[in-house]
Scaffold this motif. Structure first.
Motif, PDB file in Angstrom:
ATOM      1  N   GLY A  50       0.690  -1.119  -0.055  1.00  0.00           N
ATOM      2  CA  GLY A  50      -0.119  -0.135   0.070  1.00  0.00           C
ATOM      3  C   GLY A  50       0.755   1.287  -0.089  1.00  0.00           C
ATOM      4  O   GLY A  50       0.301   2.277  -0.400  1.00  0.00           O
ATOM      5  N   ASN A  51       2.089   1.256   0.450  1.00  0.00           N
ATOM      6  CA  ASN A  51       3.038   2.413   0.553  1.00  0.00           C
ATOM      7  C   ASN A  51       4.039   2.160  -0.654  1.00  0.00           C
ATOM      8  O   ASN A  51       4.716   3.256  -0.491  1.00  0.00           O
ATOM      9  N   ALA A  87      -5.017  -0.290   7.557  1.00  0.00           N
ATOM     10  CA  ALA A  87      -3.489   0.139   7.590  1.00  0.00           C
ATOM     11  C   ALA A  87      -2.990   0.484   6.295  1.00  0.00           C
ATOM     12  O   ALA A  87      -3.044   0.000   5.299  1.00  0.00           O
ATOM     13  N   SER A  88      -2.082   1.636   6.411  1.00  0.00           N
ATOM     14  CA  SER A  88      -1.500   2.285   5.130  1.00  0.00           C
ATOM     15  C   SER A  88      -1.043   1.275   4.396  1.00  0.00           C
ATOM     16  O   SER A  88      -1.055   1.282   2.898  1.00  0.00           O
ATOM     17  N   PHE A  89      -0.203   0.238   4.777  1.00  0.00           N
ATOM     18  CA  PHE A  89       0.573  -0.593   3.913  1.00  0.00           C
ATOM     19  C   PHE A  89      -0.151  -1.545   3.259  1.00  0.00           C
ATOM     20  O   PHE A  89       0.354  -2.385   2.496  1.00  0.00           O
ATOM     21  N   SER A  90      -1.306  -1.903   3.665  1.00  0.00           N
ATOM     22  CA  SER A  90      -2.109  -2.832   3.147  1.00  0.00           C
ATOM     23  C   SER A  90      -2.592  -2.695   1.515  1.00  0.00           C
ATOM     24  O   SER A  90      -2.871  -1.690   1.273  1.00  0.00           O
ATOM     25  N   ARG A  94      -4.028  -2.506  -1.860  1.00  0.00           N
ATOM     26  CA  ARG A  94      -5.598  -2.388  -2.219  1.00  0.00           C
ATOM     27  C   ARG A  94      -5.960  -3.174  -3.779  1.00  0.00           C
ATOM     28  O   ARG A  94      -5.074  -3.748  -4.450  1.00  0.00           O
ATOM     29  N   GLU A 117     -10.235  -1.076  -0.872  1.00  0.00           N
ATOM     30  CA  GLU A 117      -9.376  -0.938   0.249  1.00  0.00           C
ATOM     31  C   GLU A 117      -9.694  -2.078   1.289  1.00  0.00           C
ATOM     32  O   GLU A 117      -8.827  -2.738   1.508  1.00  0.00           O
TER      33      GLU A 117
END
Length: 651
Positions: free
Chosen positions: A326-327, A355-358, A360, A439
């Protein structure tokens, strides 16, 4: 034949054979030696699962037939060392240099040779801790210690309180290795088999030649699903049995080989595994020449995705991490989470915030991904550092075993379920199933909701419906009624039978196949209050003759697979027409995305007409410029589902 010697650098390759004594389009003879050999390669448990999910007449397919042994013998005679036998793909893997590859391609039984992709291994951060805090409430029968938070987010303790812990279910875990015999939370786990696909032995913990941290990641994952240490850590499905596969070689920073994954799935399936879970996604590659692209995340390209889908076809519930991209510039899901039936799992924190890293979604062909999410931030787990070491870890590697644990609890509570039903129930009961997105997919997975969701069982063309109720003050067992209607208006009540444990069951009256049935349940709690499920005056729905039950999701329309047509003309230059079908007047949207997943055009957004609809695209983007030549994907969103197809614009 002659022996091929080589001193040149070698890479790993798939060697595909042309046939298995018969070709794929020839019918199988159940009395043939090949068929019987395929059957003998399966355990009784595997055969039983296949019969339940595939039907007794279809449990062996062409993919299951053994590879021609004389083909393999010929390779061995040539000095080729076989690494993995991939029966489902009529293939073996071996290390070859260019000269060996060229010689093999001259053999009449070789179909093709392709490189084995090598991926970068990304391990999650583990934060050690020596201070353990009991966080569970006094109402819980189990002292969960610091594992309570991530389990409670998915309503797992409430299911454990009913005595459901995964008993009777076999879970296969594919990972980097497992120090389970030397950790207090795992030492008593019921491991029925294990295999190291790197060194080809039965040792899945560290051994000579391994990196010191080889078994760290798998130990963490195993503890989240199968650990048990009172007052410290409880796994989501601690009562399950486990098969462990060490598939990821960490001696090199970039050395995760996809054929090990495929070989492990074939092995696990033959042993009778019910659920497989893998927390290692495949997306970033050691050699850009052989890399996959986001356009390959289409459910049918990567070997690992194909293997997971073949396992699913054989009745296995396949679950995989969505990825931690995700990042990064990749951003999207990774294989095998792109599979059509594989459940991709994203990550949220303890407040159910993404979580931002997840990674998409969607998949490249427009399907909603990931399917579900679970806690993947600050998840308490065992550490391979010492016998009683623990820590907190982040990543979809942590949310995935939680989701697999929920699947085990569901199948343990309702062992008659087919894997298609398990998948449907997990998605249907997630907290975002009425409005899925790219998401969190269908949302946060819930063990309590999944297990209490009504489900169907078919026995000799007679259907039963099963229901478990969660009510803190109890249920009067003789008050439970199944209310059904075939016209959506007139409901007939029918008493349900209590099984003496937790489940209520009743036979459904004989109806016409394809007939839509609306259902709700009523009962009195232990203080006499009338209760209804679902509680908001809606109903559960199913088609008589089919096994899936729906509530938030739409019941599939008969022309589900033909709902979106291929654009015409294709390729096109000036304009193209896209047709789609709608069962009724309903909201719909068609968007167009480019090869890197960026939306370039909202082509339609509004109400459809009942029947056939069509829209036209002239190649103009939402921002005004004309789109450049290339491959585009058009996605139809309708009825809570997505459909997608590719088209080519030529300028």
């Amino acid at each position: 034949m002659f022996f091929i010697s080589s001193s040149f650098a070698q890479n790993k390759y798939y060697i595909y054979f042309k046939d298995k004594g018969i070709t794929a389009n020839q019918s199988l003879n159940k009395f043939s030696i090949k068929y019987q050999e395929a059957l003998e390669n399966l355990s009784e448990r595997s055969i039983e699962r296949r019969i339940k999910n595939m039907g007794e007449e279809k449990i062996i397919t062409y993919e299951d037939l053994p590879i021609q042994q004389h083909y393999i013998n010929d390779l061995i005679t040539l000095g080729i060392k076989i690494e993995n036998r991939l029966t489902w793909f009529n293939s073996v893997t071996a290390y070859l240099d260019e000269s060996r590859e060229n010689i093999l391609l001259t053999l009449p039984f070789i179909d093709r040779i392709e490189p084995v992709r090598v991926f970068k291994f990304k391990k999650e951060e583990i934060i050690p801790t020596n201070y353990l805090v009991k966080e569970s409430s006094s109402q819980d029968q189990i002292n969960y210690g610091s594992s309570f938070t991530h389990l409670n987010l998915s309503n797992i303790p409430q299911v454990h309180a009913k005595g459901i812990n995964g008993n009777g279910i076999i879970i296969g875990i594919l990972d980097s290795g497992f120090k389970w015999k030397e950790h207090e939370s795992l030492i008593n786990a019921n491991v029925i088999d294990e295999y190291d696909f790197i060194f080809k032995d039965s040792i899945t913990s560290n051994q000579a030649g391994d990196q010191s941290n080889q078994h760290d990641h798998g130990t963490v994952v195993f503890s989240v699903i199968g650990g048990y240490k009172d007052s410290v850590l409880i796994g989501a499905a601690f009562g399950s049995s486990f098969i462990l596969a060490k598939t990821e070689d960490m001696r090199s920073e970039t050395h995760v080989e996809e054929d090990n994954y495929a070989a492990a799935l074939i092995w696990m399936e033959s042993l009778g595994v019910d659920i497989t879970t893998s927390s290692l996604g495949y997306s970033e590659f050691d050699d850009s020449v052989f890399s996959y692209k986001y356009s390959d995340m289409n459910g049918k390209t990567t070997i690992v995705t194909k293997a997971a889908e073949l396992a699913f076809q054989r009745g296995v519930v396949t679950i995989s991490a969505a990825g931690n991209e995700g990042n990064t510039s990749w951003f999207r899901i990774v294989a095998p989470a792109d599979g059509f039936n594989t459940i991709g799992v994203g990550a949220v924190n303890q407040n159910n915030i993404l979580a931002s890293f997840s990674s998409r979604g969607p998949s490249f062909d427009g399907r909603t991904k990931p399917e579900v999410v679970a806690q993947g931030v600050s998840v308490f787990s065992a550490s391979a550092f010492s016998f009683n070491a623990y820590g907190y870890a982040n990543g979809t590697s942590l949310s995935t075993p939680i989701a697999a644990g929920v699947a085990s609890l569901l199948l343990s509570a309702h062992p008659h379920l087919k894997n298609t039903q398990v998948r449907n129930i997990l998605i249907e009961t997630a907290d975002n199933s009425s409005s899925p997105n790219d998401e969190k997919g269908y949302g946060l997975i819930s063990a309590k909701k999944a297990i209490s969701f009504p489900n169907l069982e078919e026995i000799n063309n007679q259907y039963k419906i099963h229901k478990i109720f969660f009510n803190d003050i109890g249920v009067e067992s003789n008050s439970v009624k199944f209310n059904y209607s075939t016209n959506g208006k007139d409901y007939s009540p029918q008493a349900m039978t209590f099984d003496g444990s937790m489940k209520f069951i009743t036979e459904i009256p004989l109806l016409t196949n394809g007939q839509m049935v609306d259902v709700f349940f009523t009962y009195k709690d232990s203080v006499g209050n009338e209760q209804r499920e679902p509680s908001n005056n809606t109903t559960y729905k199913f088609k008589y003759g089919e096994l899936n039950v729906y509530h938030n999701l739409s019941v599939p329309v008969p022309y589900d697979y033909g709902i979106l047509s291929q654009n015409y003309p294709n390729p096109f230059n000036n304009k193209t027409i896209i047709k789609f079908k709608s069962a009724l007047v309903e909201p719909a949207e068609i968007i167009i995305i480019d090869a890197i997943g960026q939306k370039v055009k909202t082509l339609f957004k509004g109400l459809t007409k009942s029947g056939e609809n069509f829209v036209q695209w002239d190649g103009i983007t939402d921002l005004g410029p004309t789109a450049s030549s290339g491959v585009y994907l058009y996605i139809l969103k309708i009825g809570g589902k997505k459909y997608g197809k590719k088209m080519i614009l030529l300028r």
